[in-house]
Design an enzyme around this catalytic site. Structure first.
Site, mmCIF file in Angstrom:
data_model
loop_
_atom_site.group_PDB
_atom_site.id
_atom_site.type_symbol
_atom_site.label_atom_id
_atom_site.label_comp_id
_atom_site.label_asym_id
_atom_site.label_seq_id
_atom_site.Cartn_x
_atom_site.Cartn_y
_atom_site.Cartn_z
ATOM 1 C CB SER A 273 -4.363 -8.413 8.257
ATOM 2 O OG SER A 273 -4.418 -9.727 8.728
ATOM 3 C CB ALA A 274 -1.440 -10.701 5.301
ATOM 4 C CB CYS A 275 -5.443 -9.310 1.449
ATOM 5 S SG CYS A 275 -5.900 -10.895 2.150
ATOM 6 C CE1 TYR B 231 0.957 -2.099 16.623
ATOM 7 C CE2 TYR B 231 -1.368 -2.528 17.035
ATOM 8 C CZ TYR B 231 -0.302 -2.418 16.154
ATOM 9 O OH TYR B 231 -0.510 -2.614 14.815
ATOM 10 C CG ASN C 62 1.962 -5.348 13.492
ATOM 11 O OD1 ASN C 62 1.539 -5.024 12.388
ATOM 12 N ND2 ASN C 62 1.288 -5.099 14.612
ATOM 13 N N GLY D 106 0.546 -3.615 -9.807
ATOM 14 C CA GLY D 106 -0.025 -2.720 -10.818
ATOM 15 C C GLY D 106 -0.968 -3.441 -11.774
ATOM 16 N NE ARG E 264 -2.127 -13.831 1.903
ATOM 17 C CZ ARG E 264 -1.022 -13.524 1.225
ATOM 18 N NH1 ARG E 264 -0.397 -14.462 0.536
ATOM 19 N NH2 ARG E 264 -0.542 -12.312 1.248
ATOM 20 N NE ARG F 72 -5.856 -4.846 14.674
ATOM 21 C CZ ARG F 72 -6.419 -6.010 14.416
ATOM 22 N NH1 ARG F 72 -7.234 -6.573 15.308
ATOM 23 N NH2 ARG F 72 -6.185 -6.646 13.293
ATOM 24 C CE LYS G 225 -7.469 -1.418 12.282
ATOM 25 N NZ LYS G 225 -7.861 -1.544 10.887
ATOM 26 C CG ASP H 208 -7.254 0.422 8.205
ATOM 27 O OD1 ASP H 208 -7.243 -0.739 7.752
ATOM 28 O OD2 ASP H 208 -7.304 0.667 9.424
ATOM 29 C CE LYS I 51 -8.625 -2.363 4.176
ATOM 30 N NZ LYS I 51 -8.395 -2.174 5.590
ATOM 31 C CB THR I 52 -1.308 -0.136 2.393
ATOM 32 O OG1 THR I 52 -1.925 -0.282 3.682
ATOM 33 C CG2 THR I 52 -0.684 1.241 2.309
ATOM 34 N NE ARG J 236 0.972 -2.009 11.960
ATOM 35 C CZ ARG J 236 -0.253 -2.247 11.476
ATOM 36 N NH1 ARG J 236 -0.910 -1.332 10.816
ATOM 37 N NH2 ARG J 236 -0.799 -3.429 11.626
ATOM 38 C CG HIS K 144 -10.967 -3.376 8.099
ATOM 39 N ND1 HIS K 144 -10.427 -4.635 8.252
ATOM 40 C CD2 HIS K 144 -9.920 -2.517 8.210
ATOM 41 C CE1 HIS K 144 -9.130 -4.537 8.455
ATOM 42 N NE2 HIS K 144 -8.793 -3.271 8.430
HETATM 43 C C1 OXD Z 1 -5.239 -3.855 10.956
HETATM 44 C C2 OXD Z 1 -4.606 -2.525 10.823
HETATM 45 O O1 OXD Z 1 -4.816 -4.642 11.808
HETATM 46 O O2 OXD Z 1 -5.060 -1.747 9.970
HETATM 47 O O3 OXD Z 1 -6.190 -4.113 10.215
HETATM 48 O O4 OXD Z 1 -3.669 -2.213 11.578
HETATM 49 MN MN MN Z 2 -6.891 -2.400 9.115
#
Ligand code: OXD
Ligand code: MN
Length: 592
Positions: free
Chosen positions: A259-261, A208, A373, A500, A406, A80, A217, A286, A263-264, A375, A237
């Protein structure tokens, strides 16, 4: 000649508004052909075959990864582009200091110039889509016009796309207009413009996902947050996860993390062996659209129907559900491949890359084999923990909203806000530290209120007022919490195992919502005492739990000052109730 019954149905006859717009765009962009997408599997297969034929899509090993394909994007087009993303409102103040702004008229002029004749020799695809279950009153529709068949394939996975969406648009006669062209991929000629007052988006020069799959988004967060304010709901979000205890009771949580925390991972968490009988149900990973219900509770739908997830790091240990989900029928973007054409990325315990994400012979000197990044795009239904309520028109009732970031220090493992209004302050104060990936910037705190910094389609000051208003409508609001899985000891070692074991924290959260768990009343909110958390069979250093649950008043005074300075930039748009909450937090800390 085909009989009437065999003739394809003319989708363009369904909605005059869409047809008129398509005609205008075609006159401007001059495509060689126009294809109205019906969303059928046959159409998906035909587009896939065409992309394979012209080498834009590479079939991966069909015996190990059936239905999986690799797409390589332009090396300059892999993420992005926040600095090229604009919110174009009549008045700059409505976009707020949290957005890049351009006035609508010059923004349209700029984009019209770029779109003029840009589809010559190409096919213009009309992609009607519905964000949310097709029969949900909470769902909202849009039409994306794009010249990228890759985008069409992704939109088919990520949204309810095709004829049913167009029929709904014809009934409702309102839709978000998204115009997209990959253009010449020149980063100098790349812009993502949002016109919330017109419910439209223009995106040029990028293929992208976050820039080109306009349902995600651009629509489901930036435009939808604007629509949500006007209509009394929230577009956030957030992942949505259902947590089932051994008694069969399910509580739904909506969680927002920058991001990078993880979520998924949280959306698909695997309960530890020490938690027999617990189950996790993924509703979304998301985005959440949250609506006040007639019973005073908050209900959530996931507007998406697929996952567009980061690949590196995904394996059977870190996220078994995601790993299993992407074994088949997945579009991989920018991963590496092995000698026998299997997809490969950093974090896989087996396999050796022979070609990197750009198709070059793999050489560690060129950096990671898979683009960091890179995907996967995959249907949510393939997830072993997929919740059947992901399709429920009325959504799922939310017991708790969980914010997180974080933070190596300051934020404890978990705490609960004292009220909805205090929770809005907790959300507004969300921040995350940059990771070691960014040289020289490790540990820099970036403010990312509600994890919406790149995605709120309007002034954060107005956004917080709206959050406060939504809370006033709820007689049984979700409780609001903050978690931090990333606290470190003095030697820089993570104190909490995460993954977990996060269920231990989530089960305390759920018990708090039920009024069953104990907590200490502290200056920042309610915290569990070490004994209040279920730590049986937890492998953790002695004293770590105590450290994870300490509140250092000096650090928190600094934190509150930092939050105050951040909030000040919203000036007169900052709601008084939020300022009061901030002042109350400072006053409580003075007494410690
Ligand atoms: C983000 C994504 O950047 O979900 O948050 O791709
Ligand atoms: Mn996202």
């Amino acid at each position: 000649m085909a009989t009437a019954a065999q003739q394809p149905f003319d989708l363009s006859s369904l909605s005059r508004d869409v047809t008129t717009w398509v005609r205008e765009v075609a006159a401007q962009t001059q495509p060689a052909a126009i294809h109205w997408c019906d969303g059928s599997d046959a159409e998906f297969g035909a587009l896939e075959r065409a992309l394979v034929q012209n080498k834009e899509l590479l079939p991966l090993n069909q015996s190990t990864n059936p239905g999986c394909y690799l797409y390589r994007s332009h090396p300059s087009d892999v993420a992005r582009v926040e600095h090229l993303t604009f919110v174009c409102t009549q008045h700059e103040i409505d976009a707020g200091p949290n957005n890049h702004w351009m006035a609508p008229a010059p923004a349209h002029r700029k984009m019209d110039e770029l779109f003029r004749g840009c589809m010559r020799g190409r096919t213009l695809y009309v992609v009607p889509y519905c964000m949310g279950p097709i029969d949900s009153p909470f769902s909202r529709c849009g039409v994306e016009i794009t010249d990228s068949a890759y985008v069409v394939l992704n939109m088919k996975i990520m949204t309810r796309m095709g004829r049913a969406a167009l029929e709904r648009i014809a009934r409702e006669s309102t839709f978000v207009k998204g115009l997209h062209s990959t253009g010449d991929l020149n980063p100098e000629r790349r812009f993502i413009m949002h016109f919330p007052e017109e419910l439209s988006i223009k995106s040029f020069g990028s293929g992208y996902g976050g820039n080109a799959l306009l349902g995600k988004k651009c629509h489901a967060l930036r435009i939808a947050s604007w629509q949500a304010r006007a209509e009394g709901w929230l577009a956030e979000h957030m992942l949505i996860v259902g947590i089932q205890n051994p008694q069969g009771e399910i509580h739904y949580l909506a969680c927002a993390f920058p991001s990078a925390c993880g979520k998924t991972n949280l959306a698909m968490l695997i309960p530890p062996a020490t938690f027999p009988g617990w189950k996790i149900w993924t509703v979304g990973d998301d985005i959440a659209w949250l609506h006040p219900g007639a019973d005073g509770r908050l209900y959530a739908i996931n507007p998406e129907s697929g996952y567009f997830g980061v690949v590196p790091g995904t394996n059977a240990k870190t996220n078994r559900n995601a790993f299993e989900t992407i074994q088949r029928d997945t579009i991989f973007t920018n991963v590496a491949v092995t000698a026998d054409n299997q997809p490969w990325w950093e974090g896989l315990p087996a396999g050796v890359p022979v070609a990197d994400w750009q198709g070059r012979p793999y050489d560690a000197k060129n950096g990671p084999a898979a683009q960091p990044n890179s995907r996967f795009t995959v249907a949510a239904r393939q997830n072993p923990s997929y919740s059947t309520l992901a399709d429920a028109p009325g959504g799922v009732p939310i017991s708790a909203i969980v914010f997180g970031g974080r933070r190596r220090s300051v934020a404890p493992l978990v705490y609960q806000a004292r009220s909805w209004a205090h929770g809005v302050l907790v959300g507004a104060g969300v921040a995350s530290e940059t990771t070691a990936a960014a040289v020289g910037e490790v540990g820099v705190v970036r403010r990312d209120p509600m994890a919406m910094k790149p995605f709120a389609g309007y002034n954060f000051g107005d956004y917080w007022s709206h959050w406060l208003n939504v809370g006033r409508k709820l007689s049984a609001p979700p409780q609001i919490f903050h978690v931090n899985w990333f606290r470190q000891d003095a030697a820089g070692k993570f104190l909490w195992p995460g993954f977990g074991d996060n269920l231990r924290v989530l089960s305390w959260i759920i018990d708090r919502c039920k009024g069953k768990a104990a907590a200490r009343d502290t200056a920042i909110g309610y915290l569990p005492a070490p004994d209040d958390l279920d730590t049986h069979a937890l492998d953790i250093a002695p004293g770590a739990i105590e450290e994870l649950l300490t509140v250092n008043a000096d650090l928190w005074r600094d934190e509150m000052n930092g939050i105050g300075a951040y909030l000040q930039q919203f000036g007169a748009r900052l709601p008084k109730a939020l300022q009061d909450e901030h002042q109350a937090a400072i006053d409580r800390l003075k007494k410690v």
